[in-house]
Design an enzyme around this catalytic site. Sequence first.
Site, PDB file in Angstrom:
ATOM      1  N   ASP A 101       0.641  -1.030  -0.151  1.00 43.36           N
ATOM      2  CA  ASP A 101       0.029   0.099   0.135  1.00 43.36           C
ATOM      3  C   ASP A 101       0.932   1.390   0.008  1.00 43.36           C
ATOM      4  O   ASP A 101       1.397   1.393   1.016  1.00 43.36           O
ATOM      5  CB  ASP A 101      -0.904  -0.111   1.260  1.00 43.36           C
ATOM      6  CG  ASP A 101      -1.787   1.077   1.258  1.00 43.36           C
ATOM      7  OD1 ASP A 101      -1.765   2.180   0.447  1.00 43.36           O
ATOM      8  OD2 ASP A 101      -2.822   1.089   2.116  1.00 43.36           O
TER       9      ASP A 101
ATOM     10  N   ASP B  22     -10.546  18.071 -18.892  1.00 46.75           N
ATOM     11  CA  ASP B  22     -10.306  16.776 -19.269  1.00 46.75           C
ATOM     12  C   ASP B  22      -9.150  16.965 -20.560  1.00 46.75           C
ATOM     13  O   ASP B  22      -8.316  16.138 -20.503  1.00 46.75           O
ATOM     14  CB  ASP B  22     -11.219  15.787 -19.542  1.00 46.75           C
ATOM     15  CG  ASP B  22     -10.729  14.474 -19.549  1.00 46.75           C
ATOM     16  OD1 ASP B  22      -9.961  14.021 -18.872  1.00 46.75           O
ATOM     17  OD2 ASP B  22     -11.204  13.687 -20.781  1.00 46.75           O
TER      18      ASP B  22
ATOM     19  N   HIS C 162      -4.195  18.534 -23.647  1.00 49.06           N
ATOM     20  CA  HIS C 162      -3.895  18.390 -24.938  1.00 49.06           C
ATOM     21  C   HIS C 162      -4.212  19.380 -25.843  1.00 49.06           C
ATOM     22  O   HIS C 162      -3.168  19.856 -26.964  1.00 49.06           O
ATOM     23  CB  HIS C 162      -4.766  17.035 -25.456  1.00 49.06           C
ATOM     24  CG  HIS C 162      -4.741  16.021 -24.599  1.00 49.06           C
ATOM     25  ND1 HIS C 162      -3.837  15.484 -23.889  1.00 49.06           N
ATOM     26  CD2 HIS C 162      -5.454  14.975 -23.922  1.00 49.06           C
ATOM     27  CE1 HIS C 162      -3.867  14.439 -23.206  1.00 49.06           C
ATOM     28  NE2 HIS C 162      -5.263  14.315 -23.064  1.00 49.06           N
TER      29      HIS C 162
HETATM   30  P1  NAP Z   1      -6.894   2.274 -11.956  1.00 49.54           P
HETATM   31  O1  NAP Z   1      -7.474   1.333 -13.103  1.00 49.54           O
HETATM   32  O2  NAP Z   1      -7.883   2.730 -10.797  1.00 49.54           O
HETATM   33  O3  NAP Z   1      -5.671   1.517 -11.272  1.00 49.54           O
HETATM   34  C1  NAP Z   1      -4.947   2.219 -10.065  1.00 49.54           C
HETATM   35  C2  NAP Z   1      -3.920   1.184  -9.848  1.00 49.54           C
HETATM   36  O4  NAP Z   1      -3.207   1.656  -8.618  1.00 49.54           O
HETATM   37  C3  NAP Z   1      -4.115  -0.236  -9.631  1.00 49.54           C
HETATM   38  O5  NAP Z   1      -3.034  -0.832 -10.052  1.00 49.54           O
HETATM   39  C4  NAP Z   1      -4.324  -0.314  -8.195  1.00 49.54           C
HETATM   40  O6  NAP Z   1      -4.230  -1.343  -7.420  1.00 49.54           O
HETATM   41  C5  NAP Z   1      -3.226   0.770  -7.624  1.00 49.54           C
HETATM   42  N1  NAP Z   1      -3.405   1.408  -6.390  1.00 49.54           N
HETATM   43  C6  NAP Z   1      -4.357   2.097  -5.851  1.00 49.54           C
HETATM   44  N2  NAP Z   1      -4.149   2.436  -4.707  1.00 49.54           N
HETATM   45  C7  NAP Z   1      -2.940   1.964  -4.204  1.00 49.54           C
HETATM   46  C8  NAP Z   1      -2.231   2.251  -3.188  1.00 49.54           C
HETATM   47  N3  NAP Z   1      -2.655   2.974  -2.007  1.00 49.54           N
HETATM   48  N4  NAP Z   1      -0.848   1.635  -3.187  1.00 49.54           N
HETATM   49  C9  NAP Z   1      -0.435   1.058  -4.219  1.00 49.54           C
HETATM   50  N5  NAP Z   1      -1.268   0.870  -5.346  1.00 49.54           N
HETATM   51  C10 NAP Z   1      -2.578   1.407  -5.540  1.00 49.54           C
HETATM   52  O7  NAP Z   1      -6.579   3.758 -12.427  1.00 49.54           O
HETATM   53  P2  NAP Z   1      -6.120   4.108 -13.906  1.00 49.54           P
HETATM   54  O8  NAP Z   1      -6.991   4.236 -14.830  1.00 49.54           O
HETATM   55  O9  NAP Z   1      -4.868   3.099 -14.323  1.00 49.54           O
HETATM   56  O10 NAP Z   1      -5.341   5.453 -13.899  1.00 49.54           O
HETATM   57  C11 NAP Z   1      -4.091   5.529 -13.081  1.00 49.54           C
HETATM   58  C12 NAP Z   1      -3.519   6.947 -13.302  1.00 49.54           C
HETATM   59  O11 NAP Z   1      -3.619   7.596 -14.431  1.00 49.54           O
HETATM   60  C13 NAP Z   1      -4.598   7.962 -12.666  1.00 49.54           C
HETATM   61  O12 NAP Z   1      -3.998   9.278 -12.256  1.00 49.54           O
HETATM   62  C14 NAP Z   1      -5.659   8.729 -13.916  1.00 49.54           C
HETATM   63  O13 NAP Z   1      -6.083   9.792 -13.818  1.00 49.54           O
HETATM   64  C15 NAP Z   1      -4.578   8.505 -14.869  1.00 49.54           C
HETATM   65  N6  NAP Z   1      -5.011   8.376 -16.401  1.00 49.54           N
HETATM   66  C16 NAP Z   1      -5.514   7.219 -16.679  1.00 49.54           C
HETATM   67  C17 NAP Z   1      -5.965   7.084 -17.931  1.00 49.54           C
HETATM   68  C18 NAP Z   1      -6.469   5.825 -18.322  1.00 49.54           C
HETATM   69  O14 NAP Z   1      -6.855   5.687 -19.763  1.00 49.54           O
HETATM   70  N7  NAP Z   1      -6.881   4.921 -17.531  1.00 49.54           N
HETATM   71  C19 NAP Z   1      -5.908   8.077 -18.991  1.00 49.54           C
HETATM   72  C20 NAP Z   1      -4.874   9.220 -18.411  1.00 49.54           C
HETATM   73  C21 NAP Z   1      -4.744   9.470 -17.176  1.00 49.54           C
HETATM   74  P3  NAP Z   1      -4.813  -1.921  -6.086  1.00 49.54           P
HETATM   75  O15 NAP Z   1      -6.115  -1.388  -6.038  1.00 49.54           O
HETATM   76  O16 NAP Z   1      -4.463  -3.313  -6.132  1.00 49.54           O
HETATM   77  O17 NAP Z   1      -3.922  -1.304  -4.983  1.00 49.54           O
END
Ligand code: NAP
Length: 496
Positions: A95, A238, A243
């Site tokens: 964590d 967003d 962008h």
């Molecule tokens: P997500 O699917 O919710 O993934 C979050 C990741 O972080 C998971 O691996 C989660 O695993 C881990 N996590 C959460 N809390 C944690 C903690 N306390 N300690 C360690 N690991 C932790 O989110 P995402 O969509 O991949 O987005 C990630 C980031 O990229 C965000 O800032 C988002 O705004 C940005 N972003 C995403 C996208 C996209 O297309 N997805 C696009 C642009 C920007 P566990 O729950 O097992 O801990």
Amino acid sequence: MSASSASNGARQPVFVLVGGTGDLAMRMLWPSLAMLDQDGFLSSDLRIISVAREDCGTDVCVDRIGEAVQKRVGESLEAETLSRFRKRIVHLALDAAHDDWGDKLKAELGDIDKLDIVFFLSVSPSLFKPICEHIERAGLSKAPNRVVIEKPIGRDLATSKIINDSVAHAFDESRTFRIDHYLGKETVQNLIALRFGNIVFEPLWNAQSIDHIQITIAETVGVGERLGYYDEYGAIRDMLQNHLLQLLCLLAMEPPSAITSDALRDEKVKVLRSLKPITAENVQTSTARGQYGPGFADGHPIAGYEAEKGSPSNTETFVAIKAEIANWRWAGTPIYMRTGKCLPSRSTEIVIQFKPLPHSIFGAEAHANRLLIRLQPDEDISLTLMNKAPGLTSEGMHLQALDLSLSLIKAFDGNGDGKPPRRRIAYERLILDALNGNNAQFVRRDEVEAAWTWVDGIVQAWTDTHMKPQMYPAGTFGPVSAFRLIEREGGRTWND
Ligand code: NAP
């Protein structure tokens, strides 16, 4: 070609992916790393550590990564890539918001003075602060180690400062890599080559020759599973704050003195600071806000944003803005930007519309030249030129507009096999740059803050004038007000 490695006396590279099981990691980051490995860009001794709270174990984690890479890159993946790539990866169930995660990570890393660590924080920005604090407390934030963070960098200027301050406590600016993945796209980088690698455009690249510029990022999809996040942000925060404004900077900036990170970013931030503020006085004539209603988009019936949310919403899923840059080069040339969801086509394109001839000897047949730079779905550049229509007519010469076209896919057939080269994921370039410590294609703090300052002014003006989003049917190009925005200028239309 490869990054530095311990074997030649340098520190051993380590890539720590916090959020290694998340959506972004699976769709973009792991496939990018695997393809960098396949193409020989990763140092042979690079270690990759995945961190998430889920205790899935390294074997399960790498199986999932393998599936995600296969799904993303398909037949471009060579048989031996995955078996080599998997060996680099260890998954740690930690964590990262918890106090002792830095020490646990340190125990896994070994002698940290011999390492060159990139921390990629692919987690919610609310975790940046505790994660960076723990990294610092564990002694892992010292140079040359660096951190990569994703958008959103705040929801406005004030919240972006809180995020930036919390990261800055652990990593100085030169070691903070803020991703705008558009900057990793091949065609976006080509804007720099097109403008500053050719002499033909520069003398015409100004208000004397250019009537207006249009920048469009159109998406066919709706908000889908991101509704919770999106409802807080809307299209202006967003997409436009990052962008669209980055594209505008690359188009409007002065020629930098070098292609170094600060020379490039100094020029980009000057553009952002030169944007004329949009206030309550001109917000109605300079902006359009829309929200998709019922319709049909991306091959599916759409219930509409409020129906998907289940309650009324003041969030815009479409925004169009007429921006003006107050400097000698651009005064008098409007720049129209628009982006939205549930639009009829998925495309990113830039139109540079030149002015009409000062005096036409061909009457109304001579149309003004137009440079179209298409970034998505196809990558091509075309310049519309007037030509003599072939053949004889009894009235004399007639003109016809023809495109001088450059298809980048066809021009750069990498293998010579007639097949288009694999389209790289934007994150490949950015991860490689982060591993090499090159931050030119990342966004500097002053750029983020200048962009928010301008956007905050628009949001405030919307609030002050109670300007609500206008409904547009899903599958159409935004609300009527977006067309009025550009048509108001007389004869101008969007390039749809
Ligand atoms: P997500 O699917 O919710 O993934 C979050 C990741 O972080 C998971 O691996 C989660 O695993 C881990 N996590 C959460 N809390 C944690 C903690 N306390 N300690 C360690 N690991 C932790 O989110 P995402 O969509 O991949 O987005 C990630 C980031 O990229 C965000 O800032 C988002 O705004 C940005 N972003 C995403 C996208 C996209 O297309 N997805 C696009 C642009 C920007 P566990 O729950 O097992 O801990």
